[in-house]
Design a protein around this motif. Structure first.
Motif, PDB file in Angstrom:
ATOM      1  N   GLU A  80      15.938 -75.609 -48.052  1.00  0.00           N
ATOM      2  CA  GLU A  80      14.644 -75.757 -47.352  1.00  0.00           C
ATOM      3  C   GLU A  80      14.637 -76.817 -46.144  1.00  0.00           C
ATOM      4  OE1 GLU A  80       9.953 -75.485 -48.467  1.00  0.00           O
ATOM      5  OE2 GLU A  80      11.423 -74.276 -49.558  1.00  0.00           O
ATOM      6  N   LEU A  81      14.702 -77.987 -46.696  1.00  0.00           N
ATOM      7  CA  LEU A  81      14.563 -78.985 -45.705  1.00  0.00           C
ATOM      8  C   LEU A  81      15.595 -78.912 -44.621  1.00  0.00           C
ATOM      9  CD1 LEU A  81      13.795 -81.602 -48.681  1.00  0.00           C
ATOM     10  CD2 LEU A  81      12.134 -81.164 -46.716  1.00  0.00           C
ATOM     11  N   HIS A  82      16.768 -78.726 -44.828  1.00  0.00           N
ATOM     12  CA  HIS A  82      17.858 -78.501 -43.717  1.00  0.00           C
ATOM     13  C   HIS A  82      17.260 -77.457 -42.634  1.00  0.00           C
ATOM     14  CE1 HIS A  82      20.274 -81.237 -46.220  1.00  0.00           C
ATOM     15  NE2 HIS A  82      20.777 -81.476 -44.783  1.00  0.00           N
ATOM     16  N   GLN A  83      16.769 -76.315 -43.285  1.00  0.00           N
ATOM     17  CA  GLN A  83      16.331 -75.428 -42.279  1.00  0.00           C
ATOM     18  C   GLN A  83      15.223 -75.925 -41.589  1.00  0.00           C
ATOM     19  OE1 GLN A  83      15.581 -72.334 -45.206  1.00  0.00           O
ATOM     20  NE2 GLN A  83      17.394 -71.292 -44.953  1.00  0.00           N
ATOM     21  N   GLN A  84      14.323 -76.458 -42.054  1.00  0.00           N
ATOM     22  CA  GLN A  84      13.249 -77.186 -41.292  1.00  0.00           C
ATOM     23  C   GLN A  84      13.678 -78.121 -40.235  1.00  0.00           C
ATOM     24  OE1 GLN A  84       9.977 -78.766 -43.624  1.00  0.00           O
ATOM     25  NE2 GLN A  84      10.407 -77.237 -45.146  1.00  0.00           N
ATOM     26  N   ALA A  85      14.581 -79.014 -40.554  1.00  0.00           N
ATOM     27  CA  ALA A  85      15.176 -80.093 -39.847  1.00  0.00           C
ATOM     28  C   ALA A  85      15.847 -79.202 -38.621  1.00  0.00           C
ATOM     29  CB  ALA A  85      16.266 -81.027 -40.730  1.00  0.00           C
ATOM     30  N   ILE A  86      16.645 -78.385 -38.946  1.00  0.00           N
ATOM     31  CA  ILE A  86      17.310 -77.462 -37.885  1.00  0.00           C
ATOM     32  C   ILE A  86      16.343 -77.108 -36.811  1.00  0.00           C
ATOM     33  CG2 ILE A  86      18.807 -75.285 -37.202  1.00  0.00           C
ATOM     34  CD1 ILE A  86      20.174 -76.170 -39.907  1.00  0.00           C
ATOM     35  N   ALA A  87      15.397 -76.486 -37.285  1.00  0.00           N
ATOM     36  CA  ALA A  87      14.059 -75.872 -36.403  1.00  0.00           C
ATOM     37  C   ALA A  87      13.583 -76.961 -35.535  1.00  0.00           C
ATOM     38  CB  ALA A  87      13.180 -75.174 -37.187  1.00  0.00           C
ATOM     39  N   ILE A  88      13.607 -78.076 -35.840  1.00  0.00           N
ATOM     40  CA  ILE A  88      12.792 -79.181 -35.293  1.00  0.00           C
ATOM     41  C   ILE A  88      13.779 -79.717 -34.384  1.00  0.00           C
ATOM     42  CG2 ILE A  88      11.825 -81.748 -35.394  1.00  0.00           C
ATOM     43  CD1 ILE A  88      10.519 -80.787 -37.765  1.00  0.00           C
ATOM     44  N   GLN A  89      14.939 -79.854 -34.638  1.00  0.00           N
ATOM     45  CA  GLN A  89      15.911 -80.317 -33.823  1.00  0.00           C
ATOM     46  C   GLN A  89      16.384 -79.534 -32.568  1.00  0.00           C
ATOM     47  OE1 GLN A  89      17.182 -83.660 -33.934  1.00  0.00           O
ATOM     48  NE2 GLN A  89      15.674 -83.387 -35.857  1.00  0.00           N
ATOM     49  N   ARG A  90      16.137 -78.195 -32.852  1.00  0.00           N
ATOM     50  CA  ARG A  90      16.296 -76.934 -31.863  1.00  0.00           C
ATOM     51  C   ARG A  90      15.081 -77.279 -30.990  1.00  0.00           C
ATOM     52  NH1 ARG A  90      18.426 -72.100 -35.350  1.00  0.00           N
ATOM     53  NH2 ARG A  90      20.727 -72.635 -35.231  1.00  0.00           N
ATOM     54  N   GLU A  91      13.840 -77.342 -31.531  1.00  0.00           N
ATOM     55  CA  GLU A  91      12.471 -77.419 -30.614  1.00  0.00           C
ATOM     56  C   GLU A  91      12.759 -78.697 -29.720  1.00  0.00           C
ATOM     57  OE1 GLU A  91       7.925 -78.427 -31.635  1.00  0.00           O
ATOM     58  OE2 GLU A  91       9.032 -77.527 -33.142  1.00  0.00           O
ATOM     59  N   VAL A  92      13.119 -79.885 -30.234  1.00  0.00           N
ATOM     60  CA  VAL A  92      13.147 -81.136 -29.321  1.00  0.00           C
ATOM     61  C   VAL A  92      14.366 -81.047 -28.607  1.00  0.00           C
ATOM     62  CG1 VAL A  92      11.443 -82.397 -31.012  1.00  0.00           C
ATOM     63  CG2 VAL A  92      14.004 -82.818 -31.248  1.00  0.00           C
ATOM     64  N   GLY A  93      15.436 -80.271 -28.716  1.00  0.00           N
ATOM     65  CA  GLY A  93      16.709 -80.173 -27.815  1.00  0.00           C
ATOM     66  C   GLY A  93      17.751 -81.528 -28.133  1.00  0.00           C
ATOM     67  N   ASP A  94      17.551 -81.560 -29.573  1.00  0.00           N
ATOM     68  CA  ASP A  94      18.667 -82.580 -30.098  1.00  0.00           C
ATOM     69  C   ASP A  94      19.795 -81.925 -30.680  1.00  0.00           C
ATOM     70  OD1 ASP A  94      20.289 -84.448 -31.304  1.00  0.00           O
ATOM     71  OD2 ASP A  94      18.355 -85.432 -32.440  1.00  0.00           O
ATOM     72  N   ARG A  95      20.787 -81.830 -29.788  1.00  0.00           N
ATOM     73  CA  ARG A  95      21.997 -81.054 -30.098  1.00  0.00           C
ATOM     74  C   ARG A  95      22.816 -81.585 -31.088  1.00  0.00           C
ATOM     75  NH1 ARG A  95      22.222 -75.847 -29.076  1.00  0.00           N
ATOM     76  NH2 ARG A  95      24.403 -75.786 -28.342  1.00  0.00           N
ATOM     77  N   HIS A  96      22.819 -82.931 -31.031  1.00  0.00           N
ATOM     78  CA  HIS A  96      23.644 -83.594 -32.119  1.00  0.00           C
ATOM     79  C   HIS A  96      23.037 -83.469 -33.373  1.00  0.00           C
ATOM     80  CE1 HIS A  96      24.883 -87.161 -34.397  1.00  0.00           C
ATOM     81  NE2 HIS A  96      25.988 -86.950 -33.969  1.00  0.00           N
ATOM     82  N   GLY A  97      21.801 -83.628 -33.679  1.00  0.00           N
ATOM     83  CA  GLY A  97      20.959 -83.454 -35.057  1.00  0.00           C
ATOM     84  C   GLY A  97      21.133 -81.905 -35.375  1.00  0.00           C
ATOM     85  N   GLU A  98      20.907 -80.961 -34.640  1.00  0.00           N
ATOM     86  CA  GLU A  98      21.120 -79.524 -34.771  1.00  0.00           C
ATOM     87  C   GLU A  98      22.522 -79.404 -35.466  1.00  0.00           C
ATOM     88  OE1 GLU A  98      20.995 -75.227 -32.744  1.00  0.00           O
ATOM     89  OE2 GLU A  98      20.505 -76.899 -31.513  1.00  0.00           O
ATOM     90  N   GLY A  99      23.439 -79.765 -34.692  1.00  0.00           N
ATOM     91  CA  GLY A  99      24.749 -79.621 -35.121  1.00  0.00           C
ATOM     92  C   GLY A  99      25.234 -80.127 -36.603  1.00  0.00           C
ATOM     93  N   LEU A 100      24.992 -81.441 -36.730  1.00  0.00           N
ATOM     94  CA  LEU A 100      24.950 -82.284 -37.926  1.00  0.00           C
ATOM     95  C   LEU A 100      24.344 -81.324 -39.145  1.00  0.00           C
ATOM     96  CD1 LEU A 100      25.646 -84.768 -39.242  1.00  0.00           C
ATOM     97  CD2 LEU A 100      23.305 -85.490 -38.917  1.00  0.00           C
ATOM     98  N   PHE A 101      23.090 -80.965 -38.799  1.00  0.00           N
ATOM     99  CA  PHE A 101      22.337 -80.382 -39.980  1.00  0.00           C
ATOM    100  C   PHE A 101      22.738 -78.866 -40.214  1.00  0.00           C
ATOM    101  CE2 PHE A 101      18.880 -83.581 -39.145  1.00  0.00           C
ATOM    102  CZ  PHE A 101      19.283 -84.572 -39.987  1.00  0.00           C
ATOM    103  N   LEU A 102      23.205 -78.146 -39.111  1.00  0.00           N
ATOM    104  CA  LEU A 102      23.962 -76.880 -39.409  1.00  0.00           C
ATOM    105  C   LEU A 102      25.080 -77.004 -40.294  1.00  0.00           C
ATOM    106  CD1 LEU A 102      23.766 -75.334 -35.860  1.00  0.00           C
ATOM    107  CD2 LEU A 102      23.023 -74.423 -37.928  1.00  0.00           C
ATOM    108  N   GLY A 103      25.964 -78.053 -40.035  1.00  0.00           N
ATOM    109  CA  GLY A 103      27.035 -78.454 -40.906  1.00  0.00           C
ATOM    110  C   GLY A 103      26.750 -78.507 -42.454  1.00  0.00           C
TER     111      GLY A 103
END
Length: 199
Positions: A80-103
């Motif tokens: 659940e926390l990783h899903q929230q983190a991914i949604a926020i990273q997408r919202e703020v446009g942080d591709r590095h964070g999004e890729g990391l948390f998707l993994g």
């Protein structure tokens, strides 16, 4: 030193820096295996980041909190926390964070035997890591993708993923390369390619 810095930021009313230092101290505790302390610090950091409206750091610390829960075996909370983190990273446009948390989310799905969903997430993470030039992330995603495909008995796809991962990991993370090389050897043995497996 972190605790002194936190005290100074509290005294001066610098909430933004206090939140960042709390999260960084959480990272330190997590690396030392002090998970309960890390979790408490991440929760404090997240609360401050929300109060300050700092979405980027909120997302980072949500993902780190998820990693701490994963280390405790609390997979549902971590997911659940990783899903929230991914949604926020997408919202703020942080591709590095999004890729990391998707993994990281893919690893969680794999641990919960949701291998098809994990494959999809690794592929998404891989695209991002290639796009931003993160070779280390690309290598790890490819190797983890190979392992997941292997579990699904999609052996040709798994072999291709491992073969792409190895040169990247040899260069960026040799210990991971060794683990993926062992998986590839096992896969080749199962396919009857014994000469290749031992080379």
């Amino acid at each position: 030193h972190y605790e002194q810095a936190i005290a100074i930021h509290r005294e001066t009313g610098n909430k933004r820096n206090e939140g960042t230092f709390l999260g960084n101290l959480g990272n330190l505790y997590q690396k030392q295996g002090q998970l309960e302390d890390a979790i408490e610090l991440y929760q404090q950091a997240i609360a401050i980041q929300r109060e300050m409206g700092d979405k980027h750091n909120e997302g980072i610390f949500l993902g780190n909190l998820g990693a701490a829960y994963r280390a405790q075996g609390k997979l549902e909370q971590a997911t659940e926390l990783h899903q929230q983190a991914i949604a926020i990273q997408r919202e703020v446009g942080d591709r590095h964070g999004e890729g990391l948390f998707l993994g990281h989310l893919a690893i969680l799905y794999q641990a919960q035997h949701k291998c098809e969903a994990a494959v999809e997430l690794y592929q998404q993470a891989l695209l991002i890591h290639r796009e931003i030039g993160n070779k280390r992330g690309e290598g790890i995603d490819l190797g983890n993708l190979g392992e997941t495909l292997f579990r699904l008995h999609r052996l040709n796809e798994a072999e291709a993923a491992f073969r792409q991962a190895l040169p990247i990991c040899d260069e960026t993370i040799p210990p991971a390369a060794g683990a993926f090389r062992a998986c590839l050897a096992l896969l080749l043995s199962q396919q009857g390619k014994f000469d290749e497996a031992h080379s």
